[in-house]
Design a protein around this motif. Structure first.
Motif, PDB file in Angstrom:
ATOM      1  N   ASP A  35       0.846  -1.193   0.000  1.00  0.00           N
ATOM      2  CA  ASP A  35       0.000   0.000   0.000  1.00  0.00           C
ATOM      3  C   ASP A  35       0.880   1.240   0.000  1.00  0.00           C
ATOM      4  O   ASP A  35       1.055   1.896   1.012  1.00  0.00           O
ATOM      5  N   ARG A  36       1.450   1.550  -1.144  1.00  0.00           N
ATOM      6  CA  ARG A  36       2.359   2.701  -1.197  1.00  0.00           C
ATOM      7  C   ARG A  36       1.633   4.039  -1.136  1.00  0.00           C
ATOM      8  O   ARG A  36       2.257   5.078  -1.005  1.00  0.00           O
ATOM      9  N   TRP A  37       0.310   4.025  -1.215  1.00  0.00           N
ATOM     10  CA  TRP A  37      -0.439   5.278  -1.169  1.00  0.00           C
ATOM     11  C   TRP A  37      -0.637   5.757   0.258  1.00  0.00           C
ATOM     12  O   TRP A  37      -0.807   6.944   0.493  1.00  0.00           O
ATOM     13  N   GLU A  38      -0.624   4.862   1.231  1.00  0.00           N
ATOM     14  CA  GLU A  38      -0.696   5.260   2.639  1.00  0.00           C
ATOM     15  C   GLU A  38       0.724   5.562   3.091  1.00  0.00           C
ATOM     16  O   GLU A  38       1.541   4.668   3.249  1.00  0.00           O
ATOM     17  N   ARG A  39       1.029   6.838   3.272  1.00  0.00           N
ATOM     18  CA  ARG A  39       2.404   7.251   3.483  1.00  0.00           C
ATOM     19  C   ARG A  39       2.734   7.578   4.935  1.00  0.00           C
ATOM     20  O   ARG A  39       3.891   7.702   5.289  1.00  0.00           O
ATOM     21  N   THR A  40       1.745   7.677   5.798  1.00  0.00           N
ATOM     22  CA  THR A  40       1.961   8.105   7.167  1.00  0.00           C
ATOM     23  C   THR A  40       2.851   7.120   7.920  1.00  0.00           C
ATOM     24  O   THR A  40       2.551   5.938   7.998  1.00  0.00           O
ATOM     25  N   GLY A  41       3.950   7.629   8.453  1.00  0.00           N
ATOM     26  CA  GLY A  41       4.838   6.834   9.287  1.00  0.00           C
ATOM     27  C   GLY A  41       5.630   5.760   8.573  1.00  0.00           C
ATOM     28  O   GLY A  41       6.157   4.857   9.221  1.00  0.00           O
ATOM     29  N   LYS A  42       5.750   5.819   7.271  1.00  0.00           N
ATOM     30  CA  LYS A  42       6.458   4.775   6.526  1.00  0.00           C
ATOM     31  C   LYS A  42       7.774   5.290   5.961  1.00  0.00           C
ATOM     32  O   LYS A  42       7.905   6.460   5.620  1.00  0.00           O
ATOM     33  N   GLU A  43       8.724   4.378   5.861  1.00  0.00           N
ATOM     34  CA  GLU A  43       9.943   4.629   5.109  1.00  0.00           C
ATOM     35  C   GLU A  43       9.946   3.620   3.975  1.00  0.00           C
ATOM     36  O   GLU A  43       9.864   2.416   4.210  1.00  0.00           O
ATOM     37  N   PHE A  44      10.008   4.097   2.769  1.00  0.00           N
ATOM     38  CA  PHE A  44       9.926   3.218   1.609  1.00  0.00           C
ATOM     39  C   PHE A  44      11.297   2.741   1.175  1.00  0.00           C
ATOM     40  O   PHE A  44      12.291   3.443   1.294  1.00  0.00           O
ATOM     41  N   GLU A  45      11.329   1.528   0.644  1.00  0.00           N
ATOM     42  CA  GLU A  45      12.518   1.010  -0.003  1.00  0.00           C
ATOM     43  C   GLU A  45      12.346   1.310  -1.488  1.00  0.00           C
ATOM     44  O   GLU A  45      11.273   1.705  -1.920  1.00  0.00           O
ATOM     45  N   HIS A  46      13.400   1.120  -2.266  1.00  0.00           N
ATOM     46  CA  HIS A  46      13.337   1.497  -3.674  1.00  0.00           C
ATOM     47  C   HIS A  46      13.876   0.406  -4.581  1.00  0.00           C
ATOM     48  O   HIS A  46      14.706  -0.402  -4.183  1.00  0.00           O
ATOM     49  N   LEU A  47      13.374   0.419  -5.803  1.00  0.00           N
ATOM     50  CA  LEU A  47      13.829  -0.485  -6.859  1.00  0.00           C
ATOM     51  C   LEU A  47      14.213   0.349  -8.068  1.00  0.00           C
ATOM     52  O   LEU A  47      13.549   1.334  -8.384  1.00  0.00           O
ATOM     53  N   CYS A  48      15.276  -0.067  -8.757  1.00  0.00           N
ATOM     54  CA  CYS A  48      15.591   0.586 -10.027  1.00  0.00           C
ATOM     55  C   CYS A  48      14.512   0.159 -11.036  1.00  0.00           C
ATOM     56  O   CYS A  48      13.785  -0.807 -10.807  1.00  0.00           O
ATOM     57  N   LYS A  49      14.402   0.878 -12.136  1.00  0.00           N
ATOM     58  CA  LYS A  49      13.342   0.589 -13.110  1.00  0.00           C
ATOM     59  C   LYS A  49      13.444  -0.819 -13.684  1.00  0.00           C
ATOM     60  O   LYS A  49      12.434  -1.489 -13.874  1.00  0.00           O
ATOM     61  N   ASP A  50      14.668  -1.304 -13.959  1.00  0.00           N
ATOM     62  CA  ASP A  50      14.821  -2.646 -14.513  1.00  0.00           C
ATOM     63  C   ASP A  50      14.323  -3.710 -13.537  1.00  0.00           C
ATOM     64  O   ASP A  50      13.601  -4.628 -13.924  1.00  0.00           O
ATOM     65  N   CYS A  51      14.702  -3.597 -12.277  1.00  0.00           N
ATOM     66  CA  CYS A  51      14.257  -4.581 -11.273  1.00  0.00           C
ATOM     67  C   CYS A  51      12.746  -4.473 -11.050  1.00  0.00           C
ATOM     68  O   CYS A  51      12.071  -5.482 -10.858  1.00  0.00           O
ATOM     69  N   TYR A  52      12.216  -3.256 -11.076  1.00  0.00           N
ATOM     70  CA  TYR A  52      10.777  -3.069 -10.903  1.00  0.00           C
ATOM     71  C   TYR A  52      10.009  -3.768 -12.032  1.00  0.00           C
ATOM     72  O   TYR A  52       9.010  -4.428 -11.788  1.00  0.00           O
ATOM     73  N   ARG A  53      10.506  -3.654 -13.259  1.00  0.00           N
ATOM     74  CA  ARG A  53       9.854  -4.312 -14.395  1.00  0.00           C
ATOM     75  C   ARG A  53       9.858  -5.831 -14.249  1.00  0.00           C
ATOM     76  O   ARG A  53       8.966  -6.509 -14.713  1.00  0.00           O
TER      77      ARG A  53
END
Length: 102
Positions: A35-53
């Motif tokens: 649920d990346r739209w609920e942002r309260t109190g979260k720290e997000f991790e990240h993916l490069c575009k190739d890995c995301y695909r």
């Protein structure tokens, strides 16, 4: 409120899949809870575009609980043993994974 867009775009993040560094503006957010739209109190991790695909974008209900369960069973087993157990449990619960035509 959120800080300038220029600052966010120049920040570098690390892809959790491949370990590569990429500009934040070139990355995709990953939320292990799905649920990346609920942002309260979260720290997000990240993916490069190739890995995301390369990700499967299907729902992942119960995935986190399943991974924790396997870790409780297998402990610090090798990655191969962990993945073997994951495959066994998924097949027991959901049936065999079949290749589908695209």
């Amino acid at each position: 409120m959120w800080g300038s867009r220029r600052t966010r775009e120049s920040k570098t993040v690390t892809c959790i899949a491949c370990g590569g560094s990429v500009r934040r503006s070139e990355a995709r957010e990953y939320d292990k809870h799905g649920d990346r739209w609920e942002r309260t109190g979260k720290e997000f991790e990240h993916l490069c575009k190739d890995c995301y695909r390369d990700l499967c974008h299907q729902p992942r209900d119960d995935l986190e609980a399943l991974l924790v369960e396997i870790h409780a069973i297998e402990g610090t087993a090798s990655q191969t043993a962990f993945l073997r157990r994951y495959d066994e449990i998924v097949e027991e619960r959901y049936g065999p994974l079949e290749e589908r035509e695209r």
